[in-house]
Design a protein around this motif. Structure first.
Motif: not given
Ligand SMILES: Cc1cc2nc3c(=O)[nH]c(=O)nc-3n(C[C@H](O)[C@H](O)[C@H](O)COP(=O)(O)OP(=O)(O)OC[C@H]3O[C@@H](n4cnc5c(N)ncnc54)[C@H](O)[C@@H]3O)c2cc1C
Length: 391
Positions: A12, A51, A174, A204, A276
């Motif tokens: 990730g 941010r 992965v 997430p 998802r």
């Protein structure tokens, strides 16, 4: 034992993974990394243009040492890359003096001697007329605050890691991470990779690879509003801000695109059971709360947003991240659940990931972030209801 492909596999390459890869290569490690989409894509927690960075912290003064170090690292990274990753606008907190977030801001300042300006209601109204006053509210300007460019920061960290030798594979999901006798196996559709340790930073999506991680995916809606007079919202005169008034949690950043101010509210959409499931088409009623807040508190903005985006972050029940070895899998280090406020500390979390993967410990105090602290899974829609999101 099979031959290893690398010292550490980072899984990730979003916010924390890109920073981990950068810090791991900086420490001399041989790194492989995997990202299911392209680096700096806009479907995870790192999208949305800006941010907030704050050191006087609504979430608790215990974060201040990490925040201070993070600021130094952002300044260094901005200088070294020549990219505008951090803009020191200051960050203005607005609220009644006795609400918890403002108490925490003051505790951060007092315990750590942070530079700041306290603005009484008159001074607040005079200095920052862009914010509509509410009776008794004060402002605290955290002069070390500012704003960050998330996509560019992720990309920069990944480029630096690659330049230092990391092999980073994009569009390579992965499928599993499996402990082996003396290391880990990382399974992708093409092949299985082997490393001494794995760092799982899948945000997430973390429960797909680490089912025990107590992290719930939650959408955050961002909205951009056009000012009536754009000059009043440029970074030099309009700091990043965060406000808690009468149940409204409003946050935002100055104009970055020449035409609009980003403003958002917390908890517009309910948590998801699966990352998802996210849909990025926003029903009109999901924008209504932010429009109401903007109309009331930022009267110099046209109250209909000119654009919106939907992003995801992973939330824990106590809004504190999970950082450390996965229970029962000592060679798999997880960093997840940053609960709407992790970006500003990303370079520090990258360093911590490198410390844990290479040395088995870190000098930062991460005891409260132990992944094993939750006795039972935090059920989306059940259990402890999350408090308003931070930023
Ligand atoms: C809209 C929004 C506004 C925010 N505002 C602020 C703010 O102002 N200040 C602040 O400090 N924080 C803020 N936050 C919080 C902060 O951005 C997040 O806490 C932080 O970005 C989390 O990073 P992460 O690495 O956990 O997740 P991500 O950045 O999403 O990284 C996870 C990565 O893993 C990849 N991945 C997932 N599964 C796989 C797999 N199986 N194989 C390979 N790759 C995989 C994903 O594609 C993704 O790139 C905000 C968050 C959001 C969503």
């Amino acid at each position: 034992m099979s031959a290893r492909d690398a010292d550490v596999a980072v899984i990730g390459l979003g916010t924390m993974g890109s920073m981990a890869a950068w810090r791991l290569t900086g420490a001399g490690a041989d790194v492989i990394g995997f990202e299911q989409y392209g680096v700096a894509h806009d479907r995870g927690a790192a999208g949305g243009e800006s941010r907030l960075f704050r050191t006087a912290y609504h979430e608790g003064s215990e974060y201040v040492p990490m925040l201070r170090r993070a600021r130094e690292m952002w300044v260094e990274l901005t200088r070294a890359s020549g990219r505008p990753l951090f803009t020191p606008t200051g960050c203005l907190s607005i609220g009644l003096p006795d609400i918890d977030p403002m108490r925490n801001v003051r505790a951060s300042i007092e315990e750590h001697d942070l530079e700041h300006e306290t603005l009484d209601p008159d001074a607040l109204a005079h200095r920052f007329p862009q914010h509509a006053p509410a009776a008794g509210e004060i402002g605290i300007l955290d002069t070390a605050g500012g704003m960050l460019r998330p996509e560019l920061a992720v990309l920069t960290a990944a480029v630096l890691a690659r330049t230092a030798g990391a092999r980073l594979f994009e569009r390579t999901p992965v499928l599993a991470v499996e402990p082996e006798d003396d290391g880990v196996a990382v399974v992708t559709a093409e092949r299985t990779w082997r490393a001494r340790r794995a760092v799982v930073t899948t945000g997430p999506w973390v429960r797909e690879l680490v089912p025990s991680a107590e992290v719930t995916p939650k959408p955050i809606v961002l909205t951009w509003f056009a000012p009536i007079d754009v000059r009043a919202y440029h970074p030099g005169v309009f700091p990043a801000f965060i406000r808690d008034t009468d149940g409204h949690h409003l946050f935002g950043c100055p104009v970055m695109d020449g035409v609009s101010v980003k403003a958002g509210v917390a908890d517009v959409w309910p948590p998801l059971t699966d990352a998802r499931e996210l849909t990025r088409d926003l029903p009109e009623d999901a924008i209504a709360p932010v429009m109401r807040s903007v109309q009331r508190f930022l009267p110099g903005l046209h109250p209909s947003p000119i654009r919106h985006e939907v992003h995801l972050d992973g939330y824990t029940a106590d809004r504190t991240a999970l950082i450390g070895p996965v229970p029962g899998m000592p060679d798999v280090i997880v960093l997840a659940g940053f609960s709407g406020h992790g970006f500003k500390m990303a370079p520090v979390f990258g360093s911590i990931a490198a410390d844990l993967a290479l040395r088995g410990g870190t000098g930062f105090d991460i005891a409260r972030m132990d992944p094993a602290r939750f006795p039972a899974r935090f059920a989306p829609g059940g259990g402890a209801a999350p408090a308003p999101a931070d930023h």
